[in-house]
Scaffold this motif. Sequence first.
Motif, PDB file in Angstrom:
ATOM      1  N   ARG A   2      45.789  40.289  44.574  1.00 26.31           N
ATOM      2  CA  ARG A   2      47.231  40.238  44.347  1.00 26.31           C
ATOM      3  C   ARG A   2      47.957  39.745  45.595  1.00 26.31           C
ATOM      4  N   TYR A   3      47.530  40.256  46.761  1.00 24.68           N
ATOM      5  CA  TYR A   3      48.156  39.823  48.011  1.00 24.68           C
ATOM      6  C   TYR A   3      47.878  38.336  48.269  1.00 24.68           C
ATOM      7  N   SER A   4      46.647  37.892  47.943  1.00 23.71           N
ATOM      8  CA  SER A   4      46.303  36.480  48.165  1.00 23.71           C
ATOM      9  C   SER A   4      47.152  35.568  47.296  1.00 23.71           C
ATOM     10  N   VAL A   5      47.300  35.950  45.998  1.00 26.60           N
ATOM     11  CA  VAL A   5      48.108  35.122  45.084  1.00 26.60           C
ATOM     12  C   VAL A   5      49.556  35.071  45.542  1.00 26.60           C
ATOM     13  N   GLU A   6      50.094  36.227  45.966  1.00 28.05           N
ATOM     14  CA  GLU A   6      51.484  36.238  46.431  1.00 28.05           C
ATOM     15  C   GLU A   6      51.656  35.378  47.678  1.00 28.05           C
ATOM     16  N   LYS A  40      40.921  48.211  45.685  1.00 25.44           N
ATOM     17  CA  LYS A  40      41.041  47.393  46.891  1.00 25.44           C
ATOM     18  C   LYS A  40      40.865  45.907  46.576  1.00 25.44           C
ATOM     19  N   VAL A  41      39.910  45.585  45.677  1.00 24.88           N
ATOM     20  CA  VAL A  41      39.696  44.182  45.309  1.00 24.88           C
ATOM     21  C   VAL A  41      40.915  43.620  44.590  1.00 24.88           C
ATOM     22  N   VAL A  42      41.470  44.411  43.644  1.00 24.83           N
ATOM     23  CA  VAL A  42      42.665  43.967  42.909  1.00 24.83           C
ATOM     24  C   VAL A  42      43.825  43.749  43.867  1.00 24.83           C
ATOM     25  N   GLU A  43      43.998  44.687  44.821  1.00 25.18           N
ATOM     26  CA  GLU A  43      45.082  44.556  45.784  1.00 25.18           C
ATOM     27  C   GLU A  43      44.884  43.332  46.674  1.00 25.18           C
ATOM     28  N   PRO A  92      41.945  55.053  47.324  1.00 23.59           N
ATOM     29  CA  PRO A  92      41.755  53.968  46.360  1.00 23.59           C
ATOM     30  C   PRO A  92      40.284  53.613  46.202  1.00 23.59           C
ATOM     31  N   THR A  93      39.878  53.264  44.988  1.00 22.51           N
ATOM     32  CA  THR A  93      38.501  52.880  44.728  1.00 22.51           C
ATOM     33  C   THR A  93      38.259  51.443  45.187  1.00 22.51           C
ATOM     34  N   ILE A  94      37.004  51.019  45.133  1.00 26.99           N
ATOM     35  CA  ILE A  94      36.663  49.649  45.527  1.00 26.99           C
ATOM     36  C   ILE A  94      37.363  48.643  44.616  1.00 26.99           C
ATOM     37  N   VAL A  95      37.440  48.959  43.325  1.00 32.93           N
ATOM     38  CA  VAL A  95      38.113  48.054  42.381  1.00 32.93           C
ATOM     39  C   VAL A  95      39.584  47.916  42.740  1.00 32.93           C
TER      40      VAL A  95
END
Length: 403
Positions: free
Chosen positions: A194-198, A188-191, A183-186
């Motif tokens: 997403r995990y934080s919001v969930e 990882k940031v999106v993931e 996975p790219t840096i982007v």
Amino acid sequence: YGDDYFAQFKQWYQRRVRGGEGVIMFKEDYPAISRKDSPSCIDALVKLMDAEKSLILPKISSPQTFDQLCRVSSQPCVIFVFDSKAEYQATKSLIQTGELIFKRNYQFSFLYRDAQFQFIESFSPPSSFSNTLLLWRHSQHTASFSWLPRWDLLNVVLLYQNLKSAEPRQMIALGQITNEHAPTIVDKVVEFFRYSVESIIGQIHVISLNTWLSVISIITLFCVTFLINTEPAEHRVEGAGEGAEGAAQREELRSFRRNTPAVELPTLNEINLKRLLPSHRSQITLLIVSDPSERREVPLPVRVVSAQLRELTRSSNFALATVSQSTYKSWLLRFVERAGCRLIEGSVIAVNFNKKYYNFFTPVNMCSNSSLVNLQDRVTLWFERLCEGSLPRFTLENLDHPS
């Protein structure tokens, strides 16, 4: 793997699916099929397995697959170096029709030159014309190699002859294999977000009403205080040159200008045109868009991008130069229209003139020291993704030299 093994696997698969179990098959560049208890699904999977049952040409796409396919041994491994998917499809057809039969004392695999260019560059000098690499691996990090004469993907007898007569050359240190599936840096940031919001949403039910009211009161107080102490945008623009805030901004810009010296780069012209944009070999040239003038100094976006790319390309084979926006405007607009971006000073075009494709980078508008630092990070991230081959690529089939 042979017709007998394929027939046994097909019977096992049909028995499993009809018994209520789910089966998923994955294939590169092919839609994944995961439905069960569907005759059309079974037919589609059987058709896919039948087409791929003779495919024994694995792809080197990560350090793990490279270690599995090219082990430390006295026997060589054969790596086909493809420039396009069409070459892979042609070799795959020879395998499936039985014209190309791999010998047991060789391990065959393939990779794409652009995706693994750092690994290819370690075989000095790297051959841009050969598409067959013979590798004797002596240890985890060293090997001997031999570039075979270019194979036209048709004459199988010639390939066998070249393999038989090849001999290892000097020992070298192997380059790094890029993990094409990492996975790219982007990503990882999106993931992460997403995990934080969930996680936050999952904890909403434990927050009491009083806690919610307290949070809303604090946010409201902060917003009111911010609006009271913030001037309108028009007043900030008019008074930028007056007061302590305007003086601090100018001091930040002067400090950044002092710490970012101008980099002397060659400018694209008629003399060095064919050297910077070669048509006979594959080379990536980074062209920084600028509009030089004797009446003013080099803009900060151009200085930041030039200095950062100069530092990043010191240990690579990328060519780096500036291109005049006013001199070659019509030629540059072709790249902009195809990429759907704006042509401004500090933009970068990473063009491979031999392969007729390019990548595009556009800087943001800058008004403070922090945004200039952010530009440095954006240039670094863009260059790392360019080396990985994960940037969107645009093609210009009728690309010619500017005039």
